[in-house]
Design a protein around this motif. Structure first.
Motif, PDB file in Angstrom:
ATOM      1  N   GLU A  10      30.994  47.252  43.780  1.00 20.00           N
ATOM      2  CA  GLU A  10      32.447  47.399  43.875  1.00 20.00           C
ATOM      3  C   GLU A  10      32.920  47.397  45.332  1.00 20.00           C
ATOM      4  OE1 GLU A  10      34.567  47.385  41.430  1.00 20.00           O
ATOM      5  OE2 GLU A  10      33.010  47.280  39.888  1.00 20.00           O
ATOM      6  N   GLU A  11      31.963  47.512  46.258  1.00 18.46           N
ATOM      7  CA  GLU A  11      32.332  47.602  47.675  1.00 18.46           C
ATOM      8  C   GLU A  11      32.789  46.262  48.261  1.00 18.46           C
ATOM      9  OE1 GLU A  11      28.755  50.325  46.835  1.00 18.46           O
ATOM     10  OE2 GLU A  11      29.417  48.306  46.313  1.00 18.46           O
ATOM     11  N   ILE A  12      32.513  45.164  47.592  1.00 20.67           N
ATOM     12  CA  ILE A  12      32.823  43.858  48.159  1.00 20.67           C
ATOM     13  C   ILE A  12      34.317  43.581  48.152  1.00 20.67           C
ATOM     14  CG2 ILE A  12      30.588  42.872  47.532  1.00 20.67           C
ATOM     15  CD1 ILE A  12      31.999  41.419  45.245  1.00 20.67           C
ATOM     16  N   ASP A  13      34.706  42.609  48.962  1.00 16.72           N
ATOM     17  CA  ASP A  13      36.103  42.203  49.068  1.00 16.72           C
ATOM     18  C   ASP A  13      36.632  41.771  47.697  1.00 16.72           C
ATOM     19  OD1 ASP A  13      38.308  41.231  51.129  1.00 16.72           O
ATOM     20  OD2 ASP A  13      38.059  39.636  49.636  1.00 16.72           O
ATOM     21  N   LYS A  14      37.889  42.075  47.443  1.00 14.47           N
ATOM     22  CA  LYS A  14      38.465  41.779  46.123  1.00 14.47           C
ATOM     23  C   LYS A  14      38.516  40.279  45.834  1.00 14.47           C
ATOM     24  CE  LYS A  14      43.282  41.916  47.705  1.00 14.47           C
ATOM     25  NZ  LYS A  14      44.628  42.537  47.494  1.00 14.47           N
ATOM     26  N   ASP A  15      38.677  39.457  46.901  1.00  8.74           N
ATOM     27  CA  ASP A  15      38.699  38.010  46.689  1.00  8.74           C
ATOM     28  C   ASP A  15      37.328  37.510  46.225  1.00  8.74           C
ATOM     29  OD1 ASP A  15      41.365  37.860  47.404  1.00  8.74           O
ATOM     30  OD2 ASP A  15      40.926  37.463  49.521  1.00  8.74           O
ATOM     31  N   VAL A  16      36.277  38.080  46.806  1.00  5.10           N
ATOM     32  CA  VAL A  16      34.919  37.711  46.398  1.00  5.10           C
ATOM     33  C   VAL A  16      34.673  38.172  44.969  1.00  5.10           C
ATOM     34  CG1 VAL A  16      32.462  37.992  46.864  1.00  5.10           C
ATOM     35  CG2 VAL A  16      34.080  37.819  48.766  1.00  5.10           C
ATOM     36  N   ARG A  17      35.107  39.386  44.673  1.00  2.05           N
ATOM     37  CA  ARG A  17      34.965  39.910  43.312  1.00  2.05           C
ATOM     38  C   ARG A  17      35.651  38.990  42.304  1.00  2.05           C
ATOM     39  NH1 ARG A  17      31.958  42.728  40.038  1.00  2.05           N
ATOM     40  NH2 ARG A  17      31.606  44.248  41.686  1.00  2.05           N
ATOM     41  N   GLN A  18      36.796  38.458  42.689  1.00  2.00           N
ATOM     42  CA  GLN A  18      37.520  37.555  41.800  1.00  2.00           C
ATOM     43  C   GLN A  18      36.741  36.256  41.571  1.00  2.00           C
ATOM     44  OE1 GLN A  18      41.566  36.942  43.018  1.00  2.00           O
ATOM     45  NE2 GLN A  18      42.075  35.682  41.245  1.00  2.00           N
ATOM     46  N   GLU A  19      36.103  35.767  42.644  1.00  2.00           N
ATOM     47  CA  GLU A  19      35.279  34.566  42.497  1.00  2.00           C
ATOM     48  C   GLU A  19      34.135  34.788  41.531  1.00  2.00           C
ATOM     49  OE1 GLU A  19      34.016  31.811  45.618  1.00  2.00           O
ATOM     50  OE2 GLU A  19      35.165  33.041  47.026  1.00  2.00           O
ATOM     51  N   LEU A  20      33.581  35.979  41.551  1.00  2.00           N
ATOM     52  CA  LEU A  20      32.421  36.279  40.709  1.00  2.00           C
ATOM     53  C   LEU A  20      32.783  36.455  39.236  1.00  2.00           C
ATOM     54  CD1 LEU A  20      30.484  38.801  43.009  1.00  2.00           C
ATOM     55  CD2 LEU A  20      30.041  36.361  42.682  1.00  2.00           C
ATOM     56  N   GLN A  21      34.075  36.508  38.941  1.00  2.00           N
ATOM     57  CA  GLN A  21      34.492  36.697  37.551  1.00  2.00           C
ATOM     58  C   GLN A  21      34.144  35.506  36.669  1.00  2.00           C
ATOM     59  OE1 GLN A  21      38.657  37.738  37.566  1.00  2.00           O
ATOM     60  NE2 GLN A  21      38.263  39.859  38.200  1.00  2.00           N
ATOM     61  N   SER A  22      33.783  34.385  37.300  1.00  2.69           N
ATOM     62  CA  SER A  22      33.367  33.216  36.517  1.00  2.69           C
ATOM     63  C   SER A  22      31.961  33.399  35.945  1.00  2.69           C
ATOM     64  CB  SER A  22      33.396  31.958  37.393  1.00  2.69           C
ATOM     65  OG  SER A  22      32.494  32.100  38.492  1.00  2.69           O
ATOM     66  N   LEU A  23      31.274  34.459  36.388  1.00  2.00           N
ATOM     67  CA  LEU A  23      29.919  34.732  35.924  1.00  2.00           C
ATOM     68  C   LEU A  23      29.932  35.802  34.836  1.00  2.00           C
ATOM     69  CD1 LEU A  23      28.225  35.072  39.438  1.00  2.00           C
ATOM     70  CD2 LEU A  23      28.245  33.029  37.992  1.00  2.00           C
ATOM     71  N   PRO A  24      28.889  35.852  34.008  1.00  6.12           N
ATOM     72  CA  PRO A  24      28.753  36.982  33.073  1.00  6.12           C
ATOM     73  C   PRO A  24      28.740  38.289  33.854  1.00  6.12           C
ATOM     74  CG  PRO A  24      27.185  35.249  32.548  1.00  6.12           C
ATOM     75  CD  PRO A  24      27.810  34.864  33.844  1.00  6.12           C
ATOM     76  N   LYS A  25      29.279  39.350  33.257  1.00  8.40           N
ATOM     77  CA  LYS A  25      29.480  40.601  33.994  1.00  8.40           C
ATOM     78  C   LYS A  25      28.200  41.152  34.617  1.00  8.40           C
ATOM     79  CE  LYS A  25      31.626  45.139  33.815  1.00  8.40           C
ATOM     80  NZ  LYS A  25      30.649  45.649  34.768  1.00  8.40           N
TER      81      LYS A  25
END
Length: 276
Positions: A10-25
């Motif tokens: 959860e520490e990562i930048d929110k934009d990066v987190r958004q990019e990762l949403q294309s992956l399974p949780k």
């Protein structure tokens, strides 16, 4: 490689987190945790950061943020060929231009300063923000120095950003590079002036301008801890010398037992003489 339990991703930048949403949780969480470790280690342990970036890359090579992180980790580890490949991949995925100066610096790292200069004159540079343009100028000046063109490097760094009195995030590094180029060209007086200006604007200690100034002024620093250790060693040496001269406390007087033994021997001899 193991990841500390306190790293959640959860520490990562929110934009990066958004990019990762294309992956399974579950996969996204694993990638995020590895990216957090890259960010934590990249300054102090570049090789460690590189290791975590390779894990993230293996898990999610089609995510631009992962390719970019892998590029930064490879760059910090001086693996310039890998870094360049990852930066190029990230740029293809996003179309963003901000990695252009880093790509040019990778060309320098690969021993191709001419290519870095070509990139410095490319139309892409005009699309960079002010920070990116300053970074590109620093890379171009470095390329000139790689080619032995010191005067050209100095001219390259002479810019409105260098002359400005306002302090920006890049100011200290720009002034430092200018001072270093001046010193390399034998212009010591000017170099000292610009090292002082670099130090004045270096609020977060991103350069060693203070050390360079001290070196120019002939100031030699002594580590207080080393000095204390030397004093302790000298004290131990003195104690050993005293021990060699006498007892444990250095006392060289005869043992008090010896005179008593001598007196008893004298009495025995006197008694034997009387009996004779």
């Amino acid at each position: 490689m193991p990841i500390p339990a306190d790293v959640t991703g959860e520490e990562i930048d929110k934009d990066v987190r958004q990019e990762l949403q294309s992956l399974p949780k579950t996969l996204a969480d694993d990638v995020a945790r590895n990216l957090v470790m890259v960010a934590r280690l990249i300054d102090e342990d570049p090789e460690g950061a590189y290791g975590y970036s390779k894990v993230a890359l293996r898990l999610a090579s089609r995510v631009a943020a992962v390719r970019e992180a892998a590029g930064f980790a490879a760059y910090a580890s001086q693996k310039y060929s890998e870094a360049l490949a990852e930066f190029r991949a990230a740029r293809r995925m996003t179309g963003h231009i901000e990695l252009w100066p880093l790509m040019a610096d990778c060309e320098r790292g690969l021993g191709r300063p001419e290519k870095a200069l070509d990139m410095a004159g490319a139309p892409e540079v005009h699309k960079l923000d002010k920070a990116g343009q300053v970074e590109m100028r620093l890379v171009a000046a470095g390329a000139r120095r790689d080619m032995g063109q010191l005067d050209a490097a100095i001219v390259t760094l002479q810019s409105p950003e260098l002359a400005s009195n306002s302090v920006q995030p890049w100011t200290a590094r720009l002034r430092y590079a200018y001072a270093d180029a001046l010193l390399a060209a034998g212009r010591e007086g000017e170099a000292r002036e610009w090292f002082a200006k670099a130090l004045e604007s270096d609020k977060d200690g991103s350069t060693d301008a203070s050390d360079r100034l001290a070196e120019l002024d002939g100031v030699e620093f002594v580590d207080a801890f080393d000095e204390q250790a030397d004093d302790e060693d000298k004290g131990e040496d003195k104690g050993e010398d005293k021990g060699e001269k006498g007892g444990a406390d250095g006392d060289t007087s005869p043992s008090p037992v010896a005179p008593v033994e001598d007196a008893e021997a004298a009495d025995d001899a006197e008694g034997e003489a009387r009996r004779d």
